[in-house]
Design a protein around this motif. Structure first.
Motif, PDB file in Angstrom:
ATOM      1  N   MET A   1      -2.622  22.417  -3.230  1.00  0.00           N
ATOM      2  CA  MET A   1      -3.293  21.138  -3.059  1.00  0.00           C
ATOM      3  C   MET A   1      -4.474  21.330  -2.106  1.00  0.00           C
ATOM      4  N   THR A   2      -5.601  20.759  -2.458  1.00  0.00           N
ATOM      5  CA  THR A   2      -6.777  20.917  -1.611  1.00  0.00           C
ATOM      6  C   THR A   2      -6.644  20.078  -0.353  1.00  0.00           C
ATOM      7  N   LYS A   3      -7.432  20.450   0.636  1.00  0.00           N
ATOM      8  CA  LYS A   3      -7.407  19.713   1.901  1.00  0.00           C
ATOM      9  C   LYS A   3      -7.847  18.264   1.686  1.00  0.00           C
ATOM     10  N   GLN A   4      -8.856  18.065   0.826  1.00  0.00           N
ATOM     11  CA  GLN A   4      -9.346  16.710   0.543  1.00  0.00           C
ATOM     12  C   GLN A   4      -8.239  15.855  -0.084  1.00  0.00           C
ATOM     13  N   ALA A   5      -7.521  16.396  -1.073  1.00  0.00           N
ATOM     14  CA  ALA A   5      -6.457  15.646  -1.732  1.00  0.00           C
ATOM     15  C   ALA A   5      -5.318  15.344  -0.759  1.00  0.00           C
ATOM     16  N   LEU A   6      -4.999  16.295   0.076  1.00  0.00           N
ATOM     17  CA  LEU A   6      -3.951  16.076   1.069  1.00  0.00           C
ATOM     18  C   LEU A   6      -4.360  14.964   2.020  1.00  0.00           C
ATOM     19  N   THR A   7      -5.594  14.960   2.421  1.00  0.00           N
ATOM     20  CA  THR A   7      -6.092  13.934   3.327  1.00  0.00           C
ATOM     21  C   THR A   7      -6.023  12.558   2.669  1.00  0.00           C
ATOM     22  N   LEU A   8      -6.423  12.447   1.402  1.00  0.00           N
ATOM     23  CA  LEU A   8      -6.338  11.168   0.697  1.00  0.00           C
ATOM     24  C   LEU A   8      -4.896  10.704   0.580  1.00  0.00           C
ATOM     25  N   LYS A   9      -3.989  11.618   0.297  1.00  0.00           N
ATOM     26  CA  LYS A   9      -2.583  11.262   0.151  1.00  0.00           C
ATOM     27  C   LYS A   9      -2.005  10.753   1.471  1.00  0.00           C
ATOM     28  N   GLN A  10      -2.483  11.274   2.560  1.00  0.00           N
ATOM     29  CA  GLN A  10      -1.976  10.867   3.869  1.00  0.00           C
ATOM     30  C   GLN A  10      -2.686   9.638   4.423  1.00  0.00           C
ATOM     31  N   SER A  11      -3.769   9.231   3.783  1.00  0.00           N
ATOM     32  CA  SER A  11      -4.530   8.087   4.282  1.00  0.00           C
ATOM     33  C   SER A  11      -3.945   6.780   3.768  1.00  0.00           C
ATOM     34  N   GLY A  12      -4.491   5.702   4.263  1.00  0.00           N
ATOM     35  CA  GLY A  12      -4.044   4.370   3.851  1.00  0.00           C
ATOM     36  C   GLY A  12      -4.472   3.995   2.448  1.00  0.00           C
ATOM     37  N   ILE A  13      -5.275   4.812   1.796  1.00  0.00           N
ATOM     38  CA  ILE A  13      -5.746   4.539   0.441  1.00  0.00           C
ATOM     39  C   ILE A  13      -4.571   4.306  -0.509  1.00  0.00           C
ATOM     40  N   ARG A  14      -3.468   4.975  -0.258  1.00  0.00           N
ATOM     41  CA  ARG A  14      -2.316   4.804  -1.151  1.00  0.00           C
ATOM     42  C   ARG A  14      -1.833   3.361  -1.181  1.00  0.00           C
ATOM     43  N   TRP A  15      -2.145   2.570  -0.158  1.00  0.00           N
ATOM     44  CA  TRP A  15      -1.748   1.166  -0.117  1.00  0.00           C
ATOM     45  C   TRP A  15      -2.591   0.295  -1.043  1.00  0.00           C
ATOM     46  N   LEU A  16      -3.622   0.868  -1.651  1.00  0.00           N
ATOM     47  CA  LEU A  16      -4.420   0.091  -2.616  1.00  0.00           C
ATOM     48  C   LEU A  16      -3.592  -0.330  -3.824  1.00  0.00           C
ATOM     49  N   ALA A  17      -2.453   0.319  -4.034  1.00  0.00           N
ATOM     50  CA  ALA A  17      -1.551  -0.113  -5.110  1.00  0.00           C
ATOM     51  C   ALA A  17      -1.090  -1.547  -4.871  1.00  0.00           C
ATOM     52  N   LEU A  18      -0.880  -1.916  -3.614  1.00  0.00           N
ATOM     53  CA  LEU A  18      -0.512  -3.300  -3.289  1.00  0.00           C
ATOM     54  C   LEU A  18      -1.663  -4.242  -3.625  1.00  0.00           C
ATOM     55  N   ALA A  19      -2.881  -3.842  -3.330  1.00  0.00           N
ATOM     56  CA  ALA A  19      -4.050  -4.660  -3.673  1.00  0.00           C
ATOM     57  C   ALA A  19      -4.123  -4.872  -5.186  1.00  0.00           C
ATOM     58  N   LEU A  20      -3.867  -3.825  -5.943  1.00  0.00           N
ATOM     59  CA  LEU A  20      -3.866  -3.940  -7.401  1.00  0.00           C
ATOM     60  C   LEU A  20      -2.779  -4.904  -7.875  1.00  0.00           C
ATOM     61  N   LEU A  21      -1.614  -4.839  -7.271  1.00  0.00           N
ATOM     62  CA  LEU A  21      -0.520  -5.745  -7.614  1.00  0.00           C
ATOM     63  C   LEU A  21      -0.907  -7.201  -7.342  1.00  0.00           C
ATOM     64  N   VAL A  22      -1.500  -7.462  -6.191  1.00  0.00           N
ATOM     65  CA  VAL A  22      -1.949  -8.818  -5.853  1.00  0.00           C
ATOM     66  C   VAL A  22      -2.984  -9.287  -6.868  1.00  0.00           C
ATOM     67  N   PHE A  23      -3.947  -8.434  -7.189  1.00  0.00           N
ATOM     68  CA  PHE A  23      -4.996  -8.779  -8.152  1.00  0.00           C
ATOM     69  C   PHE A  23      -4.393  -9.118  -9.518  1.00  0.00           C
ATOM     70  N   ILE A  24      -3.513  -8.275 -10.024  1.00  0.00           N
ATOM     71  CA  ILE A  24      -2.911  -8.495 -11.341  1.00  0.00           C
ATOM     72  C   ILE A  24      -2.087  -9.782 -11.353  1.00  0.00           C
ATOM     73  N   ALA A  25      -1.294 -10.008 -10.317  1.00  0.00           N
ATOM     74  CA  ALA A  25      -0.491 -11.235 -10.239  1.00  0.00           C
ATOM     75  C   ALA A  25      -1.393 -12.465 -10.189  1.00  0.00           C
ATOM     76  N   ASP A  26      -2.456 -12.405  -9.390  1.00  0.00           N
ATOM     77  CA  ASP A  26      -3.378 -13.529  -9.265  1.00  0.00           C
ATOM     78  C   ASP A  26      -4.046 -13.853 -10.595  1.00  0.00           C
ATOM     79  N   ILE A  27      -4.579 -12.852 -11.246  1.00  0.00           N
ATOM     80  CA  ILE A  27      -5.266 -13.073 -12.525  1.00  0.00           C
ATOM     81  C   ILE A  27      -4.272 -13.537 -13.587  1.00  0.00           C
ATOM     82  N   GLY A  28      -3.071 -12.976 -13.568  1.00  0.00           N
ATOM     83  CA  GLY A  28      -2.049 -13.391 -14.533  1.00  0.00           C
ATOM     84  C   GLY A  28      -1.664 -14.850 -14.381  1.00  0.00           C
TER      85      GLY A  28
END
Length: 167
Positions: A1-28
């Motif tokens: 795994m590259t250093k960049q990918a490891l850094t992204l995995k450890q960052s808060g970016i992974r919480w964007l899945a919650l943002a996607l869930l809120v968006f989908i529920a809202d639009i639905g």
């Protein structure tokens, strides 16, 4: 795994899945409201003595701010939302994935902001459907996106009051 990918995995970016869930529920939910309810306050559905469902359009921002303008506010509010989303994604990228409180707050705000921007761009207005009231005093109608934004903002304020002093 590259250093960049490891850094992204450890960052808060992974919480964007919650943002996607809120968006989908809202639009639905908005899709269901638009396709099953009649428009207008006179067509509200009483759920509880203090809570109704209603299908209304908001051409402004919170509390219908600037809703009586000619349409330019649609693009202003969309631009502001995009700027806030960009700032919060940048902040999540710099935060650790283990910083749950901040990342959840940011994700709620992002999901709600994108949900309302979607409405503004696609429909030209935001679809509201929640009506809380006491007797004849009604809170302005709102939606799931608005709720997510408010909850996220309150979480950020609480974090400011209760953050560890050594940070």
């Amino acid at each position: 795994m590259t250093k960049q990918a490891l850094t992204l995995k450890q960052s808060g970016i992974r919480w964007l899945a919650l943002a996607l869930l809120v968006f989908i529920a809202d639009i639905g939910i908005k899709y269901v409201v638009m396709n099953t309810m009649s428009y207008g306050w006179e067509n509200r559905i009483e759920i509880l003595p203090f809570f109704n469902l209603v299908y209304v359009h908001n051409f402004g921002a919170a509390f219908s701010f600037l809703s009586d303008q000619t349409g330019w506010q649609r693009w202003l509010f969309s631009a502001i939302a995009f700027a806030v989303v960009a700032f919060l994604v940048f902040s999540m990228r710099r935060a650790s994935a283990s910083d749950k409180w901040s990342n959840i707050a940011y994700a709620l705000i992002i999901g709600g902001a994108v949900g309302n921007v979607f409405d503004r761009i696609v429909h030209g207005f935001v679809i509201d459907y929640l009506d809380v009231h006491w007797a004849n005093h009604h809170w302005p109608a709102f939606n799931l996106a608005d709720s997510a934004i408010c909850i996220g903002a309150v979480m950020i304020v609480f974090e400011g009051f209760f953050a560890k002093k050594d940070q």
